[in-house]
Design a protein around this motif. Structure first.
Motif, short mmCIF file in Angstrom:
data_model
loop_
_atom_site.label_atom_id
_atom_site.label_comp_id
_atom_site.label_asym_id
_atom_site.label_seq_id
_atom_site.Cartn_x
_atom_site.Cartn_y
_atom_site.Cartn_z
N THR A 231 0.84 -1.20 0.00
CA THR A 231 0.00 0.00 0.00
C THR A 231 0.87 1.24 0.00
O THR A 231 1.95 1.27 0.58
CB THR A 231 -0.89 0.08 1.26
N ARG A 232 0.38 2.29 -0.68
CA ARG A 232 0.96 3.62 -0.55
C ARG A 232 -0.18 4.48 -0.03
O ARG A 232 -1.28 4.45 -0.58
CB ARG A 232 1.44 4.15 -1.90
N VAL A 233 0.08 5.22 1.05
CA VAL A 233 -0.96 5.99 1.72
C VAL A 233 -0.65 7.47 1.55
O VAL A 233 0.46 7.91 1.86
CB VAL A 233 -1.01 5.63 3.22
N ILE A 234 -1.60 8.21 1.06
CA ILE A 234 -1.38 9.63 0.73
C ILE A 234 -2.47 10.49 1.34
O ILE A 234 -3.65 10.21 1.18
CB ILE A 234 -1.40 9.83 -0.80
N SER A 235 -2.03 11.54 2.03
CA SER A 235 -2.97 12.54 2.53
C SER A 235 -2.60 13.87 1.87
O SER A 235 -1.42 14.22 1.83
CB SER A 235 -2.84 12.65 4.06
N MET A 236 -3.60 14.57 1.35
CA MET A 236 -3.25 15.80 0.65
C MET A 236 -4.42 16.77 0.60
O MET A 236 -5.57 16.38 0.76
CB MET A 236 -2.82 15.49 -0.78
N GLU A 237 -4.12 18.04 0.39
CA GLU A 237 -5.15 19.03 0.13
C GLU A 237 -4.50 20.27 -0.45
O GLU A 237 -3.28 20.48 -0.32
CB GLU A 237 -5.94 19.39 1.39
N LYS A 238 -5.33 21.08 -1.08
CA LYS A 238 -4.83 22.34 -1.60
C LYS A 238 -4.57 23.27 -0.41
O LYS A 238 -5.17 23.13 0.66
CB LYS A 238 -5.88 22.99 -2.53
N GLY A 239 -3.65 24.20 -0.63
CA GLY A 239 -3.39 25.18 0.42
C GLY A 239 -2.26 24.75 1.36
O GLY A 239 -1.55 23.79 1.10
N GLY A 240 -2.12 25.50 2.47
CA GLY A 240 -0.94 25.34 3.31
C GLY A 240 -1.16 24.70 4.65
O GLY A 240 -0.29 24.80 5.53
N ASN A 241 -2.27 24.01 4.88
CA ASN A 241 -2.52 23.46 6.20
C ASN A 241 -1.89 22.07 6.36
O ASN A 241 -2.56 21.05 6.43
CB ASN A 241 -4.02 23.40 6.49
N MET A 242 -0.55 22.08 6.45
CA MET A 242 0.19 20.83 6.58
C MET A 242 -0.17 20.11 7.87
O MET A 242 -0.19 18.88 7.92
CB MET A 242 1.70 21.11 6.53
N LYS A 243 -0.48 20.88 8.91
CA LYS A 243 -0.83 20.24 10.19
C LYS A 243 -2.07 19.36 10.01
O LYS A 243 -2.12 18.24 10.49
CB LYS A 243 -1.07 21.30 11.25
N ARG A 244 -3.07 19.90 9.30
CA ARG A 244 -4.29 19.13 9.12
C ARG A 244 -4.05 17.91 8.22
O ARG A 244 -4.57 16.84 8.45
CB ARG A 244 -5.39 20.00 8.50
N VAL A 245 -3.21 18.11 7.18
CA VAL A 245 -2.87 17.00 6.29
C VAL A 245 -2.20 15.87 7.09
O VAL A 245 -2.54 14.70 6.94
CB VAL A 245 -1.92 17.49 5.16
N PHE A 246 -1.27 16.26 7.96
CA PHE A 246 -0.54 15.26 8.75
C PHE A 246 -1.45 14.62 9.80
O PHE A 246 -1.35 13.43 10.09
CB PHE A 246 0.69 15.91 9.41
#
Lengths: 415, 381
Positions: A267-282
């Protein structure tokens, strides 16, 4: 037959108990560094010296570390599933590399490869991971996203944020070696677990063999769809066999959490979103990973992990956290500054073009991510990216105002 | 020992249904023949060198094929593959080679004197003539399966044999890995140099492993007799020259092959051959003679005649473009060669080419004069 099957059966029983106690780290105790029984010795018609590959024109980590003596010592060994040294190094023999790019040049066919072929893999890991010595050091795992500080970037500069990693299912062979039945089992186990995700993580699975044309087009437009590997680094390692059998993509309805099944890793697991909220992505990354882990443990499975190598993946370059946390960030001035590379180096970051590895930056937009994978935890690496990108943005702002910038002191590698 | 097909016994922990490949979108000979029953019967078997059923079929699983082109979809890893996996390979061979039965016998005839004519093809039309075949060296496994040590041993033996040739066959070996730039340029201009296989039909069968280790090209000083070492087969043997003297090309082909075979036999490693399948090669499509004898011939008018395809079929010939398989013909020049490999001898196959091409050149001349050719169309050979 001392196979991984007996280990699964015993570990499944133990996992039931341990999952009550909780914590993904507990699962690691199940595969302590026991003596791994090798498979049957191979039939050899020729001595090791006649079989030793010609690596004189090669430039990869395998070629740098595979001496005739190590080859002779390991060439008759096999993992319990029957994976051999020749199979592990085939990709590195077939792909000599490039004078400037040093590829790894070998893969693992199963978890036991890292033990049975340790005489080769340990020095390769040390070279690839900047001196991390698997014989004496321990790898920290930390998926507690609450520890992250200042993880929201200035969105005038950061266009998107993304964190990816991989996970392997213990007891099943890895993509270079897996049989069709094993690959299908990986798909079944993971898809079954993912169907248990709820709330913002609830989603759907798209099998590559059954996907409709419409679904395929949508996945392409979302930049989610992965193709059959064409890179000889992967095909020579046997990862594209039986394509597209048991391959697929799962993503949540919000399109912010995505899992690739049976591509380069289980598996490869990816979390992402537009913009700069890296904390929420992580945060979503950690939450999603822990949920998936809980769901597979409920069914008697676990991820491959141990305390000296962290999460076990196909390519030694992805050991440890397997984590690449990155942003697309606008740095038109800094990107042209002659000190840019040195700044990145010292911040333990790397740059890529917005098309990914080996592409050029377009419009001054760079993909900036962590260099390291092994020897530091997920939290540490993501914090490094956050601190580093904030520093880069500061530099860009200073250059905008005509002010000078400083090259920061180099970060220590292993904390 | 291709990657991924690890110790075969491990796979037996899974049921047949769990391991059986998904062939629902496939169109190749293997996919048409392989049932769950055959898979179940053969999957626990191995040849003495350890080649398994999954090894045999991997290339056909990875390459579903094309609706119009029927590929074979399976390969042999050694001589014994054709025995151990006959339940799969016999029907594949039958489909590929026009109904050839497991009890049929194949005739080998490399006596060039048995060829009638062939020295008078009109050079105004026939630009070049060529005969190729393959040979496997007994006692070694085949390119999909062999290890580096084995491949190097094959190369060593082949080079020893070839460099001992003299007279019209005196020549030199150019190993791929130590070729100089100048040598490489020359071999490219001579149209001799072969590249690392890129076709997934070959790479998925493991034939390109360890490239270019153990690979090379030998040719005689006259540049009319050429041997490829360790490409798709142990040896590919080619005789060629400009013009239409197919008889001479075939003579040199037969004489050269027999000289080489004698030397290999002296080293106790003759060629793989049996009376049912003829010469044993990696791909089942090349069994029998493994021979493709052909010409580059100018047929601009005949090639546009509505009966061209039918004429070729009746003559047991096939056409290709001048760039080889699946290329277009340029300037009305076609590569015309024998369609059959198994069930007829070398002499018979080259005879078909010689007679067929002669007839087609006569047809072309008639069409040039504006005359009809209906009376010349042959019966099915």
């Amino acid at each position: 037959m001392a196979s991984s099957f007996t280990r699964i059966l015993s570990s499944k029983r133990n996992v039931g108990i341990l999952s009550l106690v909780g914590g993904s780290v507990a699962a690691g105790f199940l595969l302590h560094r026991e003596h791994v029984t090798a498979g049957e010795p191979l039939r050899r018609r020729y001595p090791a010296s006649a079989e030793y590959p010609d690596l004189r024109k090669h430039n990869n980590c395998m070629a740098s570390n595979l001496t005739p003596a190590i080859y002779a010592k390991l060439c008759d060994k096999a993992t319990p599933n029957g994976y051999t040294l020749d199979q592990a190094i085939q990709t590195g023999v077939d792909n000599p590399g490039h004078p400037f790019i040093k590829t790894v040049g070998l893969v693992a066919g199963d978890e036991e490869s890292y033990e049975v072929f340790a005489d080769l893999l340990d020095p390769v890991i040390k070279e690839r991971h900047n001196g991390y010595d698997p014989r004496v050091m321990k790898h920290p795992t930390d998926l507690n996203a609450t520890k992250i500080q200042s993880g929201v970037f200035d969105e005038r500069y950061v266009l998107s944020s993304r964190v990816r990693t991989g996970r392997s299912i213990r007891g099943l062979s890895l993509p270079p070696a897996c049989t069709r039945a094993e690959r299908r089992e990986v798909e079944r186990v993971v898809v079954d677990a993912l169907s248990g995700l709820k709330g913002d993580l609830a989603g759907k699975y798209y099998s590559l063999t059954l996907m409709t044309e419409q679904e395929q087009q949508q996945l392409i437009d979302d930049h989610f769809l992965f193709d059959k590997p064409v890179s000889p680094l992967l095909t020579c390692a046997g990862m594209a066999r039986d394509w597209p059998d048991a391959r697929g993509i799962w993503h949540n309805n919000e399109k912010t959490f995505l899992i690739w099944i049976n591509e380069e890793d289980h598996t490869r697991v990816i979390s992402m979103e537009k913009g700069g909220n890296m904390k929420r992505v992580f945060e979503r990354f950690c939450r999603g990973l822990k949920e998936v882990e809980r769901l597979i443990q409920e069914r008697g499975w676990e991820f491959m992990w141990n305390e000296r190598l962290g999460y076990i993946l196909t390519c030694p370059s992805n050991l440890g956290t397997g984590l690449r946390a990155g942003v697309h960030v606008k740095l038109p001035r800094l990107g042209k500054d002659p000190r840019f590379s040195k700044i990145l180096d010292n911040l333990r970051l790397q740059k890529r073009g917005t098309g990914g590895v080996d592409t050029a930056a377009v419009g001054g937009v760079f993909d900036i991510s962590n260099l390291d994978r092994l020897g530091q935890s997920e939290v540490q690496l993501v914090q490094t990216v956050i601190d580093g990108v904030n520093y880069l943005i500061e530099c860009e702002k200073r250059l905008e105002k005509g002010q000078d910038i400083k090259v920061p002191a180099p970060l220590k590698q292993f904390k | 020992m291709p990657f991924g097909n690890t110790h075969n016994n491990f796979k037996l922990n899974y049921k047949v249904e769990e391991e059986f490949p998904d062939l629902s979108k496939h169109n190749n000979h293997m996919a048409k023949v392989l049932t769950k029953e055959i898979y179940g019967k053969l999957r626990d078997k191995q040849t003495p060198s350890g080649y398994t059923l999954d090894d045999v079929i991997q290339t056909g699983v990875d390459n579903p094929g094309h609706p119009f082109i029927m590929t074979v979809g399976c390969v042999a890893g050694d001589e014994e593959s054709y025995e151990v996996f006959k339940d799969l390979l016999d029907p594949v061979i039958s489909d590929r080679h026009g109904g050839y039965k497991p009890t049929d016998k194949h005739k080998t005839d490399l006596n060039f004197e048995n060829l009638k004519g062939g020295d008078d093809l009109d050079p105004n039309y026939v630009l070049s003539s060529r005969v190729r075949t393959g040979r496997s060296i007994k006692g070694y496994t085949l390119p999909p399966h062999n290890s580096r040590g084995e491949r190097r041993a094959i190369e060593k033996l082949a080079v020893e044999a070839l460099t001992s040739l003299d007279g019209e066959f005196k020549g030199k070996y150019y190993p791929l890995k130590s070729m100089t730039d100048a040598e490489q340029e020359q071999l490219i201009s001579d149209h001799f140099l072969f590249d690392k296989p890129v076709s997934p039909l070959l790479t998925c069968a493991g034939m390109a492993r360890d490239w270019p280790d153990g690979r090379g090209i030998w040719h005689n000083d006259n540049k009319t007799f050429l041997v490829w070492v360790n490409e798709e087969d142990h040896l590919r043997v080619i005789s060629m020259q400009k013009g239409g003297n197919m008889r001479e090309v075939f003579r040199r082909f037969c004489v050269g092959l027999q000289k080489i075979e004698e030397i290999f036999k002296k080293h106790n490693h003759g060629f793989m051959w049996n009376e049912h399948l003829g010469y044993i090669l990696t791909c089942p499509s090349n069994l029998g003679t493994g021979l493709r004898g052909g010409v580059h011939v100018k047929l601009p008018k005949l090639s546009t005649h509505p009966k061209f395809e039918e004429i070729l079929t009746r003559l047991r010939l096939q056409k290709r473009g001048t760039g080889g398989v699946d290329t277009a013909s340029v300037g009305g020049v076609f590569d015309i060669s024998n369609a059959d490999r198994l069930g007829s001898s070398e002499v018979e196959q080259v005879q078909l080419v010689v007679d067929g091409v002669k007839l087609m050149v006569e047809m072309e001349k008639k069409l040039e004069k504006g005359e009809a050719i209906d009376g010349m169309i042959p019966a099915q050979k």
